[in-house]
Design a protein around this motif. Structure first.
Motif, short mmCIF file in Angstrom:
data_model
loop_
_atom_site.label_atom_id
_atom_site.label_comp_id
_atom_site.label_asym_id
_atom_site.label_seq_id
_atom_site.Cartn_x
_atom_site.Cartn_y
_atom_site.Cartn_z
N SER A 646 -29.00 47.27 31.96
CA SER A 646 -28.86 47.85 30.62
C SER A 646 -28.40 46.86 29.58
O SER A 646 -28.26 47.21 28.41
CB SER A 646 -27.88 49.03 30.67
OG SER A 646 -26.60 48.58 31.10
N SER A 647 -28.16 45.62 29.96
CA SER A 647 -27.61 44.64 29.04
C SER A 647 -28.60 44.30 27.94
O SER A 647 -29.75 43.92 28.19
CB SER A 647 -27.23 43.36 29.81
OG SER A 647 -26.88 42.34 28.91
N GLU A 648 -28.16 44.44 26.70
CA GLU A 648 -28.97 44.05 25.55
C GLU A 648 -29.07 42.53 25.43
O GLU A 648 -30.03 42.01 24.88
CB GLU A 648 -28.37 44.63 24.27
CG GLU A 648 -28.57 46.11 24.10
CD GLU A 648 -30.03 46.46 23.87
OE1 GLU A 648 -30.72 45.73 23.12
OE2 GLU A 648 -30.49 47.46 24.45
N LYS A 652 -32.59 40.43 25.21
CA LYS A 652 -32.87 39.55 24.07
C LYS A 652 -32.58 38.09 24.44
O LYS A 652 -32.20 37.29 23.58
CB LYS A 652 -32.01 39.96 22.87
CG LYS A 652 -32.26 41.37 22.36
CD LYS A 652 -31.34 41.68 21.19
CE LYS A 652 -31.53 43.11 20.72
NZ LYS A 652 -32.88 43.36 20.19
N GLU A 653 -32.78 37.73 25.68
CA GLU A 653 -32.38 36.40 26.13
C GLU A 653 -33.19 35.29 25.45
O GLU A 653 -32.62 34.23 25.12
CB GLU A 653 -32.51 36.29 27.65
CG GLU A 653 -33.87 36.61 28.21
CD GLU A 653 -33.87 36.65 29.73
OE1 GLU A 653 -32.76 36.68 30.31
OE2 GLU A 653 -34.97 36.68 30.33
N LEU A 654 -34.46 35.47 25.20
CA LEU A 654 -35.24 34.42 24.56
C LEU A 654 -34.86 34.23 23.09
O LEU A 654 -34.71 33.07 22.64
CB LEU A 654 -36.73 34.72 24.70
CG LEU A 654 -37.31 34.50 26.11
CD1 LEU A 654 -38.80 34.77 26.13
CD2 LEU A 654 -37.02 33.09 26.62
N LEU A 682 -27.36 32.36 30.84
CA LEU A 682 -28.73 32.84 30.69
C LEU A 682 -29.71 32.12 31.60
O LEU A 682 -30.78 32.66 31.93
CB LEU A 682 -29.18 32.70 29.24
CG LEU A 682 -28.41 33.55 28.21
CD1 LEU A 682 -29.00 33.34 26.82
CD2 LEU A 682 -28.44 35.02 28.57
N SER A 683 -29.38 30.89 32.02
CA SER A 683 -30.32 30.13 32.87
C SER A 683 -30.39 30.67 34.28
O SER A 683 -31.13 30.12 35.11
CB SER A 683 -29.92 28.65 32.88
OG SER A 683 -28.61 28.49 33.40
N VAL A 687 -37.20 33.04 33.53
CA VAL A 687 -37.88 32.98 32.25
C VAL A 687 -37.17 31.99 31.33
O VAL A 687 -37.80 31.19 30.63
CB VAL A 687 -37.93 34.38 31.61
CG1 VAL A 687 -38.52 34.32 30.20
CG2 VAL A 687 -38.71 35.34 32.47
N VAL A 688 -35.88 32.02 31.33
CA VAL A 688 -35.11 31.11 30.50
C VAL A 688 -35.24 29.68 31.01
O VAL A 688 -35.37 28.74 30.21
CB VAL A 688 -33.63 31.55 30.45
CG1 VAL A 688 -32.79 30.52 29.70
CG2 VAL A 688 -33.49 32.91 29.79
#
Length: 857
Positions: A646-648, A652-654, A682-683, A687-688
Motif C-alpha cells: 500500500s506504500s505510495e 511513485k518510486e520512479l 528504493l534500489s 525497476v529502480v
C-alpha cells in the motif's frame, strides 16, 4: 564447530538492504538508524529583538483601547497622603485602670527600664481619630520645624506623656531633678547612643523631668511612643531637613548625588529604628516629603525614592504610582545600569507576593513590565535568576490561573499580567541556571494550564510556545514536557485556532519536532490524538499554498490536474516568503513521526502526504532552500523504508528517483547524501536498479566512494550492495573501479567504523559471486586478504606497513569512552566479524580451487 551466526552467514546468497521484521540486536538498531531512519534537526525559529520597550508591542493582538498605557506622566500631586486606610469612625473605650510606676533602687539603674510601664490614663493617651486622604499639591517642599536639641526634645515629649493637671505644681526645678538623678545637663543623652544605653538614658531623663509624679503612676515599662518620638526627633528629622534644604533651581542636577546618599542613610536609619513598613506614626509626613522629591525628575533619585517608599508598605494608588514610576525608569535602556546589583528588584518581587494579587493587579502589571524590560538585558539575567525570579514568577502564574479562571471579573487583567510574565520567563529561559526551576516548580505544567485558559490570546500563546521551543531543545526539559498529559492535544488545538499566525505556528511545530525526535512514545501519543493527521496535513497544504505561485501571469507552474486532487488544490496561489520556515519545521515533524513503525507505515500509505513532499522537491532548489529540500528528502527516505504493497512511495518510486537525480547533480554534499540514502531504500526494486544503470546513476555512486566522508561512503555502499544483486551489473561496477575504491574505504575507515567495514565486505561479497579470482585483480585480492587477516585478528601491527599506524589512532579514539567502546566491540563481533570471516573463507576456497585446477596432474 561453527556458531549460529557463522552458520547463518554460510548461505551462498547476495546481501540485501531489506527491512526484515524480526527482533534486532542493539548493534543492528544502531546500523538501521544510521542507514535508513533518521531524525531531522533544525534551528530554533529566530525571534527579532524589539527595540521599543512597551507593555504590548506593535505586533500585539490586543486593541489599543482598554489596555494599560506604556507612556504616562507622574508628579508629586499624583500621590496621596496620608497613605493609610480611612478610619472606621469608631473610638475605642478608655481603659479604667491606672497602673502605677514605682522607682527601683537608685543603685540599680541598669534594670530601671524593666520596671517601667506607660501611663494608661485616658487623659494621657493620644487618641487617634479617623484618617482621610487628600492628594498632594505640586510645589516647593514644605519645611520641617527647626531641629531642637536632644534635651528639649526629651522634655517636650515627656511633658506630653506626663503632664496631668494634678501633677503640674509638684515637679521640682530642673537643676534639682538633674542632681537627684546624678547627671549633669551635659550628660543627658549623647547624639547617637548605643542601642543598649538608649532606653536607659531616655528613662533617666523622663524621671528627671517628671520627678516624683512618675512614682505615683505605678510599676510599668517606658512608653514606646516616647522612644519613637525621641528617635524620630534626633535621628530622622535631621535627615528630612537635609532633604528639604536642597535648592529648587537650576542646580538641582548637582544635588542628586547628595540626595541619593541622604535617602540611603534615611533608609538605614528607619530600619534601625524599626520604623519601616506601616509601624511609624509619622509615616504620612515622611511620605509627603519623599513624594515631593519626585518632581525633581532624576531617574536615579526616583529609583532610590521608590525603593524607600516601597519599604514603607504603601498601598492603593500610591503603590500603583510607584510601580509605574519604576516601570517608566526601566523603559530606557540607559537606565539598566541603575538596576544592576540594586535591591529594588527585591522590592518588586515582594509586590508579586501580595496575598490578593488581583486587588493590586495593575501595580503587579507594571511591576511585571519592568521585569520584562530588565530580563531583555543579558547582563541582568543572572542577577534576576539568582534572586529567585523564576520561582516567584512560576508561583504567580499558578495563583493567577487559580484565582482568575475564564469568566472571572479580573480575567482580562490577569491576561495583561500574564503577557508580561510569560515574556519575562521567555527571556529567563535562555539561562541554563533557570532550567531546574522550570522542572522543580511544576513550571511546564502550569504554563500548559495558562495555554489552555488563554488559548485565544495570541500574545500569551506566542510567549509560552517560545518558552517551550527553547526548553525542548534540552533532553530533560523535553522529556518532562513530553510526559505532560494533554499537551499534544493542546498543541494541535492551538494550531487549528491560530493557523494563520506564522510566528506562533512555527514554534509549535518546532516544539513537536523536538518532542518526536528521540521519544517513540511521544510519536505515538501525538499520532493517536483526535484529528492529528488532518491538522498536520491541513497545515502542510495551507502553507504550501502560500509558498507556491504561478511562474507568470496566466501560466500555471504545472500541468492541470483533476479536481479534488492535491495537485489541483495547489495551483494558482502566490506565496509570501516568510512561510518557508513553517514548512521546514512541519516537514521535520513528519520525518520524525515516520520513525515509529505504526506511524511510518500509515504515512507512507497516505497519498496526500507523499504528494506534498514531492511538490516541495519539484519547486524548490537546494541552492536557494537548502534546509527545506533536505528535510523533505529525509522525510521521503524514512517513508521509503516501509515497502508494503500500500506504500505510495513504492508506487511513485520512479518520480522520486528522478527528483533524487537532481540532487546528485548538485554541488551540495548534504543533499547528495540524503539522495543516496533514498536510493539505498528504493534500489531494492529491480525497476529502480535498471533505471539507475540506464541513466548512469551508478557512476555517481562509485565516485562518491572517494568522498573521504564515512557517512557518504556508507550510503554509497548500501546502494552498491543492491546493484550487485543483479549479475549483469557486477561487471559494469567493476569496470568503474568499484572494487579498488571499496578496498580504499575498508583500509581508511575500517578500525574506526566497523559498520562501514561490514557494509564494504557485504558489497565485496556480492561482487565476488562470480568468483573472486575472476572478479578481482591480483593486487586487489592480496590487499583484501591482508586487511581481513589484520581486522579479524584485531591486531593492528605497525610492522605491516606505515600506512597502518593511523589505525591505532582511530581505534584509540573509539575506545576512550566506555560506552563507545562497548558499542564498538558489539559492532565488531556482531556485524563485521561474521561477514568478514565468511568473505575471507570464500576467497581462500576459490583460490585453492583455482590452484587445484591449474596444477598439472
Amino acid at each position: 564447530m561453527s556458531s549460529p551466526v557463522e552458520k547463518k552467514c554460510d548461505k551462498h546468497e547476495p546481501f540485501y538492504l531489506s527491512s526484515c521484521p524480526r527482533r534486532k540486536t542493539s548493534a543492528e538498531i544502531i546500523q538501521e538508524a544510521r542507514r535508513s531512519l533518521r531524525t531531522v534537526s533544525t534551528q530554533r525559529p529566530f525571534t527579532p529583538r524589539n527595540d521599543k520597550r512597551q507593555l504590548f508591542g506593535q505586533a500585539s493582538s490586543r486593541s489599543s483601547e482598554g489596555r494599560p498605557p506604556s507612556t504616562f506622566s507622574l508628579y508629586a500631586h499624583n500621590f496621596e497622603e496620608p497613605d493609610s486606610r480611612p478610619g472606621s469612625g469608631k473610638r475605642l473605650s478608655p481603659l479604667e485602670h491606672k497602673p502605677r510606676l514605682p522607682l527601683p533602687p537608685d543603685d540599680d539603674l541598669d534594670s530601671l527600664a524593666a520596671f517601667l510601664k506607660p501611663p494608661a490614663d485616658p487623659l494621657q493617651l493620644r487618641r487617634m481619630g479617623g484618617t482621610w486622604t487628600r492628594p498632594l499639591k505640586s510645589g516647593p517642599l514644605v519645611g520641617l520645624l527647626p531641629m531642637k536639641p536632644p534635651e528639649e526634645v526629651i522634655k517636650s515629649q515627656a511633658s506630653k506623656m506626663c503632664r496631668p493637671s494634678s501633677f503640674g505644681d509638684r515637679n521640682p526645678p530642673l537643676s534639682e531633678r538633674s542632681q537627684t538623678a546624678g547627671l549633669s545637663k551635659g550628660e543627658i543623652i549623647p547624639h547617637r547612643p548605643s542601642s543598649e544605653r538608649w532606653n536607659l538614658h531616655c528613662v533617666i531623663m523622663v524621671l528627671d523631668f517628671c520627678g516624683s509624679s512618675m512614682v505615683e503612676l505605678g510599676r510599668g515599662e517606658f512608653p514606646d511612643e516616647l522612644k519613637e518620638s525621641v528617635f524620630w526627633e534626633t535621628q530622622v528629622t535631621p535627615l528630612l531637613q537635609e532633604l528639604e534644604s536642597i535648592p529648587q533651581g537650576k542646580d538641582v542636577a548637582d544635588s542628586v548625588d547628595h540626595l541619593c546618599s541622604v535617602c540611603e542613610r534615611l533608609h538605614l536609619v528607619l530600619g534601625e529604628g524599626d520604623l519601616l513598613g506601616r509601624r511609624c506614626k509619622r509615616r504620612a509626613a515622611l511620605l509627603r516629603t519623599l513624594f515631593q522629591l519626585i518632581d525633581m525628575g532624576s531617574d536615579r533619585l526616583n529609583l532610590q525614592l521608590a525603593k524607600l517608599i516601597l519599604a514603607l508598605s504603601v498601598s492603593g494608588n500610591n503603590l500603583l504610582n510607584i510601580c509605574k514610576l519604576i516601570f517608566k525608569i526601566s523603559r530606557s535602556e540607559n537606565n539598566d545600569s541603575l538596576f544592576q546589583n540594586n535591591s529594588i528588584t527585591d522590592s518588586l518581587l515582594s509586590v508579586l507576593h501580595s496575598e490578593d494579587v488581583l486587588s493590586v493587579g495593575e501595580a503587579v502589571l507594571y511591576c511585571m513590565g519592568t521585569f520584562k524590560f530588565l530580563s531583555g538585558n543579558r547582563s541582568l539575567l543572572s542577577q534576576l535568576v539568582s534572586k529567585g525570579c523564576v520561582h516567584a514568577l512560576l508561583q504567580l502564574t499558578g495563583r493567577l490561573t487559580q484565582s482568575a479562571a475564564p469568566g472571572h471579573a479580573h480575567f482580562t487583567l490577569s491576561g495583561h499580567i500574564l503577557v508580561q510574565l510569560t515574556a519575562t520567563l521567555r527571556n529567563l529561559a535562555d539561562l541554563p541556571e533557570s532550567r531546574p526551576e522550570f522542572l522543580s516548580s511544576r513550571g511546564l505544567p502550569e504554563l500548559c494550564v495558562v495555554l489552555q485558559q488563554h488559548s485565544s490570546d495570541k500574545d500569551i500563546c506566542t510567549n509560552i510556545v517560545r518558552i517551550f521551543s527553547k526548553l525542548s531543545t534540552y533532553n530533560e526539559c523535553c522529556t518532562t514536557l513530553a510526559n505532560i498529559p494533554g499537551c499534544y492535544g493542546l498543541f494541535l488545538e492551538l494550531l487549528r485556532r491560530h493557523q494563520k499566525k506564522q510566528d506562533l505556528v512555527v514554534r509549535i511545530v518546532f516544539t513537536l519536532g523536538n518532542l518526536t525526535a528521540k521519544n517513540n512514545d511521544a510519536r505515538e501519543r501525538l499520532w493517536v490524538e483526535d484529528g492529528a493527521l488532518d491538522t498536520l496535513l491541513g497545515l502542510f497544504l495551507s502553507y504550501h499554498r502560500m509558498d507556491t505561485a504561478p511562474l507568470a501571469s496566466g501560466t500555471p507552474w504545472a500541468p492541470q490536474a483533476p479536481a479534488g486532487t492535491v495537485e489541483g488544490q495547489l495551483q494558482g496561489h502566490r506565496q509570501p516568503s516568510d512561510v518557508e520556515d513553517v514548512l521546514i519545521k512541519l516537514i521535520r515533524v513528519f520525518a520524525n513521526l515516520s520513525i515509529s513503525p505504526t506511524v511510518g507505515s500509515a504515512l507512507a500509505s497516505n497519498s496526500q502526504c507523499v504528494e506534498l513532499l514531492l511538490r516541495v522537491l519539484e519547486h524548490k532548489a537546494i541552492e536557494n532552500c537548502e534546509e527545506l529540500v533536505i528535510n523533505a528528502v529525509a522525510a521521503i527516505n524514512n517513508l521509503s523504508f516501509y515497502q508494503e504493497e500500500s506504500s505510495e512511495v513504492r508506487a511513485k518510486e520512479l518520480p522520486i528517483v528522478h527528483l533524487m537525480m537532481k540532487l546528485l547533480l548538485s554541488s551540495n554534499m548534504d543533499g547528495m547524501l540524503e539522495a543516496m540514502r533514498v536510493f539505498g531504500n528504493l534500489s531494492q526494486s529491480k525497476v529502480v536498479r535498471d533505471f539507475m544503470l540506464k541513466h548512469k546513476v551508478h557512476q555517481f555512486v562509485v565516485t562518491l566512494l572517494d568522498s573521504k566522508n564515512p557517512d557518504v561512503c556508507f550510503s554509497a555502499c548500501g546502494v552498491l550492495i543492491n546493484l550487485t544483486i543483479d549479475k549483469d551489473k557486477r561487471a559494469v561496477l567493476r569496470e568503474e573501479g568499484a572494487v579498488q575504491k571499496l578496498l580504499d574505504c575498508l583500509r581508511d575507515f575500517g578500525p574506526g567504523d566497523w559498520q562501514l567495514a561490514s557494509l564494504v565486505c557485504q558489497t565485496l561479497w556480492n561482487s565476488s559471486e562470480d568468483g573472486a579470482a575472476l572478479c578481482f585483480k591480483e593486487q586487489e585480492t592480496a590487499l583484501l586478504l591482508r586487511l581481513l587477516t589484520l581486522y579479524l585478528g584485531k591486531k593492528l601491527r605497525p610492522e605491516l606497513g606505515s600506512a597502518f599506524w593511523r589505525y591505532e589512532e582511530l581505534v584509540h579514539q573509539w575506545t576512550m569512552n566506555e560506552d563507545v567502546r562497548e558499542v564498538h566491540q558489539a559492532c565488531w563481533e556482531m556485524e563485521f566479524f561474521p561477514v568478514a570471516q565468511r568473505l575471507r573463507n570464500r576467497i581462500h576456497s576459490q583460490m585453492s580451487l583455482l590452484e587445484t585446477l591449474n596444477t598439472p596432474p
